[in-house]
Design a protein around this motif. Structure first.
Motif, PDB file in Angstrom:
ATOM      1  N   GLU A   1      -0.246   6.571   3.946  1.00  0.00           N
ATOM      2  CA  GLU A   1      -1.456   5.932   4.470  1.00  0.00           C
ATOM      3  C   GLU A   1      -1.019   5.123   5.676  1.00  0.00           C
ATOM      4  OE1 GLU A   1      -4.498   6.362   3.538  1.00  0.00           O
ATOM      5  OE2 GLU A   1      -3.889   7.667   1.870  1.00  0.00           O
ATOM      6  N   PRO A   2      -1.587   5.377   6.858  1.00  0.00           N
ATOM      7  CA  PRO A   2      -1.151   4.656   8.054  1.00  0.00           C
ATOM      8  C   PRO A   2      -1.112   3.149   7.845  1.00  0.00           C
ATOM      9  CG  PRO A   2      -2.712   6.357   8.646  1.00  0.00           C
ATOM     10  CD  PRO A   2      -2.637   6.345   7.155  1.00  0.00           C
ATOM     11  N   GLY A   3      -0.008   2.543   8.311  1.00  0.00           N
ATOM     12  CA  GLY A   3       0.131   1.097   8.218  1.00  0.00           C
ATOM     13  C   GLY A   3       0.908   0.645   7.001  1.00  0.00           C
ATOM     14  N   GLU A   4       1.028   1.494   5.990  1.00  0.00           N
ATOM     15  CA  GLU A   4       1.801   1.105   4.806  1.00  0.00           C
ATOM     16  C   GLU A   4       3.290   1.207   5.099  1.00  0.00           C
ATOM     17  OE1 GLU A   4       0.642   3.423   1.478  1.00  0.00           O
ATOM     18  OE2 GLU A   4      -1.231   2.312   1.170  1.00  0.00           O
ATOM     19  N   ILE A   5       4.089   0.602   4.215  1.00  0.00           N
ATOM     20  CA  ILE A   5       5.532   0.585   4.453  1.00  0.00           C
ATOM     21  C   ILE A   5       6.153   1.990   4.359  1.00  0.00           C
ATOM     22  CG2 ILE A   5       6.265   0.072   2.069  1.00  0.00           C
ATOM     23  CD1 ILE A   5       8.222  -1.938   3.566  1.00  0.00           C
ATOM     24  N   GLY A   6       5.543   2.837   3.598  1.00  0.00           N
ATOM     25  CA  GLY A   6       5.988   4.230   3.559  1.00  0.00           C
ATOM     26  C   GLY A   6       6.827   4.570   2.350  1.00  0.00           C
ATOM     27  N   VAL A   7       7.110   5.866   2.219  1.00  0.00           N
ATOM     28  CA  VAL A   7       7.927   6.403   1.128  1.00  0.00           C
ATOM     29  C   VAL A   7       9.173   6.986   1.765  1.00  0.00           C
ATOM     30  CG1 VAL A   7       7.998   8.133  -0.717  1.00  0.00           C
ATOM     31  CG2 VAL A   7       5.828   7.052  -0.098  1.00  0.00           C
ATOM     32  N   ARG A   8      10.326   6.701   1.174  1.00  0.00           N
ATOM     33  CA  ARG A   8      11.571   7.274   1.704  1.00  0.00           C
ATOM     34  C   ARG A   8      11.698   8.730   1.302  1.00  0.00           C
ATOM     35  NH1 ARG A   8      15.675   4.075   4.603  1.00  0.00           N
ATOM     36  NH2 ARG A   8      15.091   1.953   4.069  1.00  0.00           N
ATOM     37  N   PHE A   9      12.037   9.570   2.242  1.00  0.00           N
ATOM     38  CA  PHE A   9      12.369  10.939   1.880  1.00  0.00           C
ATOM     39  C   PHE A   9      13.676  11.320   2.558  1.00  0.00           C
ATOM     40  CE2 PHE A   9      11.779  13.264   5.755  1.00  0.00           C
ATOM     41  CZ  PHE A   9      10.903  12.486   6.494  1.00  0.00           C
TER      42      PHE A   9
END
Ligand code: FES
Ligand SMILES: [Fe+2]
Length: 438
Positions: A312-320
């Protein structure tokens, strides 16, 4: 512009290339040329340790994949005792291909031409008309499949065609410290999330190796949409922060990009971070906790990337984590294998999220992948033009960079991350192999 005659000998061109690298020049021709491609097959892929498979691709006895080193097709199989073997995918009788599938499970391979049968470890066990035809002259033990040396590091299985080459540990030469950033995600390590994405691209394999050896320079431009839309949790102007680390004389390199105000280990679940702190050394934890993007290449053609991606734009994100292999199939042409690696001990939910993030960014339809290959195929086309003979690219960023004395890891670490130091190291190793001096 100096357009050199085609008649310049290849040996002289390689020598001139080696000298040029020291002063920050590298020839365009290297990226799309039949003679260079042939020399790479002859002198480079016949001597280097090349990635074959991740152990989790063949977890059970009998599991196999077919892969390549240079133009050599190999069967990489786990035998009934759990040991992994690599053998040339060629029948010793008259040379038929033994295994036509890319992956599967088999205890034996039977040739479709005259029926010779081999165990998955490569021993010849069945020969039709053995007694009547060969009259005792054929010794089965002498005619097994052609064996290839294998060795592994943390689940990565490598093969080497040269029986005299130094062992894998020495070949990696300290780069293991950085490989752990991709592989020691928790106490269980990592596994592949399904088979690799696999496609053909009109791109020279070396362009990919170079890009993944730490090209932070292209990110804010080629992938700028990611910053603008908020999928990449940082701003382009700060992307150059971090280290470029190279293992001198080995060709391996990694870019460790930092993000201002990015939380330590941001994008990993807390329980996994606790396990990582146990599986990594204190020095690795120091480097890893500060790294937002790690993009590295093991010489010659294996790369890794780890970064957070915001679903979701703006979130910290998921590491891949993506692992990729560039298999050259001709001048300016390669087969790409792209895997998503996930922590074995993570929840199913996290594995799914990480795979989703990977798929949006990388793999055949990934957005970052599309950005990159659009540029890489154009570079390859340009490198095939006749007028590029005698034309060089500049590799002069960071010519005088001294290594950072505070850096806790092995190798030659320089700042800023946007730097050509890793690439000069890469090309210098490549040229050593082509000169026959590696
Ligand atoms: S080519 Fe395989 S048995 Fe003859
Ligand atoms: Fe890229």
């Amino acid at each position: 512009m100096n357009t050199k005659p085609e008649s310049q000998s290849l040996a002289a061109w390689v020598e001139e290339t080696r000298e040029g690298i020291d002063s920050g020049r590298f020839p365009v021709r290297a990226f799309n040329d039949q003679a260079v491609y042939d020399l790479e097959q002859e002198r480079l892929f016949s001597k280097t340790w090349c990635f074959l498979a991740h152990e989790s691709e063949i977890p059970h006895p009998g599991d196999y994949v077919t892969r390549y080193i240079g133009n050599n097709n190999l069967i990489v199989a786990r035998d009934e005792h759990g040991e992994i073997h690599a053998n040339l995918n060629m029948c010793r009788h008259r040379g038929n291909v033994m295994c036509k599938a890319e992956m599967g499970n088999a205890s034996h391979f039977r040739c479709s031409y005259h029926g010779w049968t081999y165990k998955n470890s490569g021993e010849l066990v069945g020969v039709p008309y053995m007694k009547e035809g060969y009259e005792g002259r054929l010794k089965r033990k002498d005619w097994g499949l052609v064996r290839v040396r294998v060795d592994s590091y943390e689940g990565l299985v490598f093969g080497c065609l040269d029986p005299e080459a130094p062992p894998l540990d020495e070949y990696l030469g300290g780069f293991q410290f950085y490989l752990d950033l991709y592989l020691k995600h928790g106490l269980g390590g990592v596994e592949v999330h399904g088979p690799p994405d696999h496609w053909i691209a009109d791109t020279d394999w070396k362009i990919c190796t170079e890009n993944f050896a730490g090209d932070g320079y292209h990110t804010p431009v080629a992938h700028q949409w990611g910053f603008h839309l908020g999928y990449f949790p940082s701003s382009g102007s700060t992307h150059s922060q971090g280290w470029a680390v190279s293992i001198r004389g080995k060709g391996h390199g990694i870019g460790l990009g930092h993000g201002p105000n990015f939380p330590p280990f941001g994008g990993f679940p807390d329980d996994l971070v606790a396990e990582m702190k146990q599986s990594l050394s204190p020095e690795q934890v120091e480097v890893f906790s500060r790294t937002r993007t790690a993009v590295g290449s093991v010489f010659p053609n294996l790369s890794f990337l780890m970064q957070p991606f915001s679903l979701e734009p703006g979130e910290i994100g998921v590491r891949f984590v993506t692992m990729r292999l560039y298999h050259p199939v001709g001048p300016g042409r390669m087969e790409m294998y792209s895997w998503c690696l996930v922590p074995k001990n993570a929840s199913q939910e996290y594995k799914k999220e990480a795979y989703r993030a990977y798929t949006l960014a990388f793999g055949q339809a990934g957005t970052f992948e599309q950005d990159d290959f659009e540029n890489w195929t154009k570079v390859t086309q340009a490198a095939g033009m006749t007028m590029v003979r005698g034309v060089d690219f500049p590799y002069i960023m960071g010519m005088d960079s001294a290594p950072d004395p505070e850096f806790p890891g092995p190798g030659h670490a320089v700042v800023p991350y946007v730097n050509d130091t890793n690439f000069r190291n890469l090309w210098s190793r490549w040229a050593d192999y082509l000169a026959g001096e590696a």
